[in-house]
Structure formats: structure tokens, C-alpha cells
Scaffold this motif. Structure first.
Motif, PDB file in Angstrom:
ATOM      1  N   LEU A 186       0.814  -1.210   0.000  1.00 54.46           N
ATOM      2  CA  LEU A 186       0.000   0.000   0.000  1.00 54.46           C
ATOM      3  C   LEU A 186       0.849   1.262   0.000  1.00 54.46           C
ATOM      4  CD1 LEU A 186      -2.958  -0.367   2.528  1.00 54.46           C
ATOM      5  CD2 LEU A 186      -3.060  -0.343   0.040  1.00 54.46           C
ATOM      6  N   GLY A 187       0.363   2.252  -0.749  1.00 55.43           N
ATOM      7  CA  GLY A 187       0.936   3.582  -0.717  1.00 55.43           C
ATOM      8  C   GLY A 187      -0.184   4.575  -0.462  1.00 55.43           C
ATOM      9  N   ALA A 188       0.185   5.832  -0.237  1.00 54.42           N
ATOM     10  CA  ALA A 188      -0.821   6.858   0.049  1.00 54.42           C
ATOM     11  C   ALA A 188      -0.554   8.097  -0.791  1.00 54.42           C
ATOM     12  CB  ALA A 188      -0.802   7.217   1.534  1.00 54.42           C
ATOM     13  N   PHE A 189      -1.632   8.745  -1.204  1.00 63.93           N
ATOM     14  CA  PHE A 189      -1.557   9.990  -1.963  1.00 63.93           C
ATOM     15  C   PHE A 189      -2.559  10.962  -1.357  1.00 63.93           C
ATOM     16  CE2 PHE A 189      -3.206  12.709  -5.426  1.00 63.93           C
ATOM     17  CZ  PHE A 189      -2.027  13.328  -5.814  1.00 63.93           C
ATOM     18  N   ALA A 212       4.579   3.636   1.269  1.00 67.40           N
ATOM     19  CA  ALA A 212       5.091   4.699   0.404  1.00 67.40           C
ATOM     20  C   ALA A 212       4.107   5.859   0.381  1.00 67.40           C
ATOM     21  CB  ALA A 212       5.321   4.170  -1.005  1.00 67.40           C
ATOM     22  N   VAL A 213       4.636   7.047   0.207  1.00 64.24           N
ATOM     23  CA  VAL A 213       3.811   8.251   0.148  1.00 64.24           C
ATOM     24  C   VAL A 213       4.181   9.041  -1.099  1.00 64.24           C
ATOM     25  CG1 VAL A 213       3.403  10.509   1.193  1.00 64.24           C
ATOM     26  CG2 VAL A 213       3.370   8.482   2.615  1.00 64.24           C
ATOM     27  N   ASP A 214       3.162   9.460  -1.823  1.00 62.25           N
ATOM     28  CA  ASP A 214       3.325  10.293  -3.014  1.00 62.25           C
ATOM     29  C   ASP A 214       2.887  11.707  -2.661  1.00 62.25           C
ATOM     30  OD1 ASP A 214       3.098  11.652  -5.404  1.00 62.25           O
ATOM     31  OD2 ASP A 214       1.670  10.269  -6.322  1.00 62.25           O
ATOM     32  N   VAL A 215       3.822  12.657  -2.764  1.00 62.77           N
ATOM     33  CA  VAL A 215       3.509  14.071  -2.540  1.00 62.77           C
ATOM     34  C   VAL A 215       4.039  14.878  -3.719  1.00 62.77           C
ATOM     35  CG1 VAL A 215       3.461  13.961  -0.023  1.00 62.77           C
ATOM     36  CG2 VAL A 215       5.631  14.360  -1.190  1.00 62.77           C
ATOM     37  N   ALA A 216       3.384  15.991  -4.033  1.00 62.75           N
ATOM     38  CA  ALA A 216       3.830  16.857  -5.127  1.00 62.75           C
ATOM     39  C   ALA A 216       4.966  17.729  -4.614  1.00 62.75           C
ATOM     40  CB  ALA A 216       2.664  17.710  -5.625  1.00 62.75           C
ATOM     41  N   ALA A 239       8.687   5.257   2.557  1.00 56.67           N
ATOM     42  CA  ALA A 239       9.402   5.678   1.350  1.00 56.67           C
ATOM     43  C   ALA A 239       8.638   6.821   0.693  1.00 56.67           C
ATOM     44  CB  ALA A 239       9.531   4.504   0.380  1.00 56.67           C
ATOM     45  N   VAL A 240       9.359   7.865   0.283  1.00 52.36           N
ATOM     46  CA  VAL A 240       8.734   9.000  -0.388  1.00 52.36           C
ATOM     47  C   VAL A 240       9.002   8.891  -1.885  1.00 52.36           C
ATOM     48  CG1 VAL A 240       8.582  11.506  -0.556  1.00 52.36           C
ATOM     49  CG2 VAL A 240       9.064  10.435   1.657  1.00 52.36           C
ATOM     50  N   THR A 241       7.918   8.862  -2.655  1.00 51.94           N
ATOM     51  CA  THR A 241       8.010   8.786  -4.113  1.00 51.94           C
ATOM     52  C   THR A 241       7.296  10.015  -4.675  1.00 51.94           C
ATOM     53  OG1 THR A 241       6.002   7.416  -4.185  1.00 51.94           O
ATOM     54  CG2 THR A 241       8.114   6.271  -4.146  1.00 51.94           C
ATOM     55  N   PRO A 242       7.975  11.159  -4.720  1.00 49.71           N
ATOM     56  CA  PRO A 242       7.305  12.408  -5.088  1.00 49.71           C
ATOM     57  C   PRO A 242       6.891  12.473  -6.550  1.00 49.71           C
ATOM     58  CG  PRO A 242       9.659  12.754  -4.915  1.00 49.71           C
ATOM     59  CD  PRO A 242       9.397  11.361  -4.432  1.00 49.71           C
ATOM     60  N   SER A 243       5.686  12.972  -6.781  1.00 45.20           N
ATOM     61  CA  SER A 243       5.209  13.187  -8.145  1.00 45.20           C
ATOM     62  C   SER A 243       5.477  14.642  -8.532  1.00 45.20           C
ATOM     63  CB  SER A 243       3.720  12.862  -8.256  1.00 45.20           C
ATOM     64  OG  SER A 243       2.976  13.586  -7.293  1.00 45.20           O
ATOM     65  N   HIS A 244       5.295  14.953  -9.799  1.00 43.02           N
ATOM     66  CA  HIS A 244       5.545  16.288 -10.350  1.00 43.02           C
ATOM     67  C   HIS A 244       6.978  16.774 -10.090  1.00 43.02           C
ATOM     68  CE1 HIS A 244       1.308  16.471 -11.169  1.00 43.02           C
ATOM     69  NE2 HIS A 244       1.007  16.367  -9.894  1.00 43.02           N
ATOM     70  N   PRO A 245       7.990  15.932 -10.286  1.00 47.61           N
ATOM     71  CA  PRO A 245       9.365  16.369 -10.032  1.00 47.61           C
ATOM     72  C   PRO A 245       9.817  17.484 -10.967  1.00 47.61           C
ATOM     73  CG  PRO A 245       9.362  14.276 -11.194  1.00 47.61           C
ATOM     74  CD  PRO A 245       7.945  14.544 -10.783  1.00 47.61           C
ATOM     75  N   LEU A 246       9.151  17.612 -12.133  1.00 44.55           N
ATOM     76  CA  LEU A 246       9.516  18.658 -13.094  1.00 44.55           C
ATOM     77  C   LEU A 246       8.474  19.782 -13.133  1.00 44.55           C
ATOM     78  CD1 LEU A 246      10.807  16.445 -16.050  1.00 44.55           C
ATOM     79  CD2 LEU A 246      12.083  17.407 -14.122  1.00 44.55           C
ATOM     80  N   GLU A 247       7.554  19.776 -12.190  1.00 45.51           N
ATOM     81  CA  GLU A 247       6.520  20.818 -12.089  1.00 45.51           C
ATOM     82  C   GLU A 247       5.848  21.061 -13.436  1.00 45.51           C
ATOM     83  OE1 GLU A 247       4.115  23.440  -9.944  1.00 45.51           O
ATOM     84  OE2 GLU A 247       5.433  21.806  -9.332  1.00 45.51           O
TER      85      GLU A 247
END
Length: 347
Positions: A186-189, A212-216, A239-247
């Protein structure tokens, strides 16, 4: 020279290698086909305590079925696999489900399903919104059908809907999904620090743990992972798996004016970033890019890896060349002076 047909091609880990019959027709001056896994196949990071190890850059499927068709989407996936990438992320709402269809077709045609760590975010599709028990089960079943697989390796629960999710109900449903073999972890957003704490308390009672956590989170949003959220994910070892790394593409440095931004499918989002702060940041990135001889996208990815707790950014791409640029950030190490310079630019 006879044209090589599609039936003459065999796929190995995302690379097309021609059959012996097809190679006979290949011109002597043609490049030698690359075979076997890319050099990045040896680069793996543990994804929390899931037991899964991934390439430190997750390929996002947000553009698939929206700004790019299946042919180009699969070209992007092939290029990522050529570098040794093994983690792909999508969501049930991306392209109204078309992203899942494309990724599923690609995995089947290349026969790489068992090599890929497949992450899917659910909770945002209009047919199955939210994380209620019924909608959550139906969302997972629908995603499995669209992808054409029997399992999701990491299921990200999307809590950004209008109604606050009942964490216990969502985790109880996830427990059944894990036990039935439909999901592995499981991950969370969109979870707040308080919701993550509640989830951890429930996990101590036997429910599945958020791994895992997905944050912008990116260079333009450096404060997103500060304060309570940083404390919670660090304390829990999430674990942090950030989204929007390129904005939305702004941090590639290719959109410097509103006129340029207007040509993009994300024109409105890009235009908001074209201001004094954004311009300062791009200038700082210009200097680093010239010094190190790397593209801006690589700097944005490398900056994330320089931050504590980041395992793998989730980066969308709609052209194979974008993958070429982003992957360079995996091997790039920014100096302390570089990090300070970038921080000053966005202060």
C-alpha cells in the motif's frame, strides 16, 4: 532491402532484437542491436519495507492516452526499460483509464510483467470515486481488468476526494485485497500527517501498513515535505516517491515565456510558474547545467535525490528524449554549493 516486419521482432526487456531471418536483411552499416538489460538494471533501491526493489526513477503514465497515443507511449516505455528502469506508475483516472490499457498492452507484448513493479493510484476515477469499501474493491477490479494483470504491486490510495476517507474502512478493505493476492503493498496519496499516524496505529493492530507516500514535491515546492509530514514519514520509515518532479515541465527549462507555455497541453499550469521566483530558479539551473553539462531535468531529479527520504520520483514523459534527460539525474550528484544556490533562488 526488404523491410523487417513486426513478426520478425522479438522483445527482450524492452528492446527490440531481430530474429536471425530478419538480421539477414539488415544493412551492414546499421547499428548493432543492443541486447540484454541496460546498465541501470543493477541500480535498485528498496521501496520501504515492501520487499520490492526499484530503479530510483519511476516512470509515470500521466501523459499516456492523453497527450500521446499508444505508439508513442510504448516508445517512451521502451526507452525507460532500455536504461534498466523497472517501476511504472499510473492512475485509474489517467486518460479515463487509457493509460492503464496502454501500460498493460506494453507489458504483455514485451513479456515483462514479472520484471515490472506496477504502481496504480485509485480513488479518483468518476465511476469509483473515493476510498469507500465498495468503490475501492470495484476500482481495483476495474484497474486489473484494464491492465490485463492479476495483481498490483503498489496500490496508492488517493485521499484527495471531497469526502474525507474513513482510514480504518479503507485499510480493512485493503487487507482483503492483499490476502486475495490482488495487491502486494500500500501507498498513500494526499494523506495528511494525522491520517498517516492513524494508519500506523491501525497497522499495529494488524491492518496493512502504508509503505510509500506520493507528494507533489520538487524544487519549486521545497516546503511541501517540511514540518509534521517530514516528521511522520521519517519516524515511520515510509518511502517518499514524489510526483511532479519537473513541475508540469517547467523545470525542464524549455518554457521561458507565456507564449512558449501556451503551446503546451499544460499551458495554464506552466504560465503560473513564469514569474520572478520561477525565473530566478531557471537562471540558477542554467549556471549549474552549463557547469556540469547536463539538462535541467537531470538537475531537478538530482535535487530530489539529495533530499532525505526520497526513494524514487514519479516522472511523466511524452517523448523518449525526455527519458534520456531525466535518467541522467539518477547518476548526478549535486554539490552542497549547488543545493544552497538552488535554495536561495526559490527562497
Amino acid at each position: 532491402m526488404d523491410r523487417v516486419g513486426e513478426d520478425d521482432v522479438e522483445w527482450t526487456w524492452g528492446r527490440a532484437t531481430q530474429s536471425p531471418e530478419a538480421e539477414i536483411a539488415t544493412h551492414p552499416s546499421a547499428p548493432i542491436p543492443v541486447q540484454g538489460p541496460g546498465i541501470g538494471a543493477g541500480i535498485r533501491e528498496p521501496l520501504g519495507e515492501t520487499g520490492q526493489r526499484i530503479f530510483p526513477l519511476i516512470l509515470g503514465g500521466g501523459e499516456f492516452g492523453w497527450t500521446v497515443d499508444q505508439r508513442m507511449s510504448e516508445a517512451v516505455l521502451d526507452r525507460y526499460a532500455e536504461y534498466g528502469g523497472n517501476a511504472v506508475h499510473t492512475a485509474d483516472r489517467f486518460g479515463g483509464g487509457r493509460s492503464e490499457h496502454i501500460i498493460g498492452h506494453w507489458m504483455r507484448s514485451r513479456r515483462v510483467r514479472d520484471d515490472i513493479v506496477l504502481a496504480v493510484r485509485v480513488g479518483g476515477h468518476p465511476d469509483h470515486p473515493g476510498l469507500g469499501s465498495v468503490d475501492l474493491v470495484r476500482a481495483v477490479e476495474a484497474s486489473l481488468e484494464r491492465i490485463g494483470t492479476d495483481r498490483i504491486d503498489v496500490l496508492y490510495l488517493d485521499a484527495t476526494g471531497r469526502d474525507a476517507p474513513q482510514i480504518e474502512d479503507a485499510l480493512a478493505t485493503a487487507e482483503w485485497l492483499v490476502e486475495s493476492g490482488k495487491i502486494r503493498a500500500l501507498g498513500a496519496f494526499g494523506f495528511t500527517p494525522e491520517q498517516l499516524v492513524e494508519a500506523r496505529i491501525l497497522a499495529s493492530a494488524g491492518y496493512p501498513r502504508i509503505e510509500a507516500v506520493d507528494v507533489a514535491y520538487n524544487l519549486l515546492r521545497p516546503r511541501v515535505l517540511e514540518g509534521d509530514l517530514r516528521l511522520v514519514v521519517s519516524a515511520q520509515g515510509i518511502a517518499v516517491t514524489p510526483s511532479h518532479p519537473l513541475e508540469h515541465g517547467f523545470l525542464t527549462g524549455k518554457h521561458r515565456s507565456r507564449a512558449q507555455a501556451a503551446k503546451s497541453a499544460r499551458g495554464a499550469q506552466l504560465s503560473e510558474r513564469i514569474n520572478r521566483r520561477g525565473t530566478r530558479l531557471l537562471k540558477a539551473m542554467d549556471e549549474i547545467a552549463e557547469e556540469l553539462g547536463v539538462p535541467h531535468a537531470a538537475i531537478a531529479i538530482a535535487w530530489l535525490h539529495a533530499q532525505r527520504g526520497i526513494v524514487a520520483p514519479i516522472a511523466n514523459a511524452f517523448d523518449p528524449e525526455h527519458v534520456d534527460e531525466m535518467v541522467q539525474g539518477v547518476a548526478l550528484t549535486l554539490s552542497r554549493a549547488h543545493v544552497i544556490e538552488l535554495a536561495r533562488a526559490v527562497a
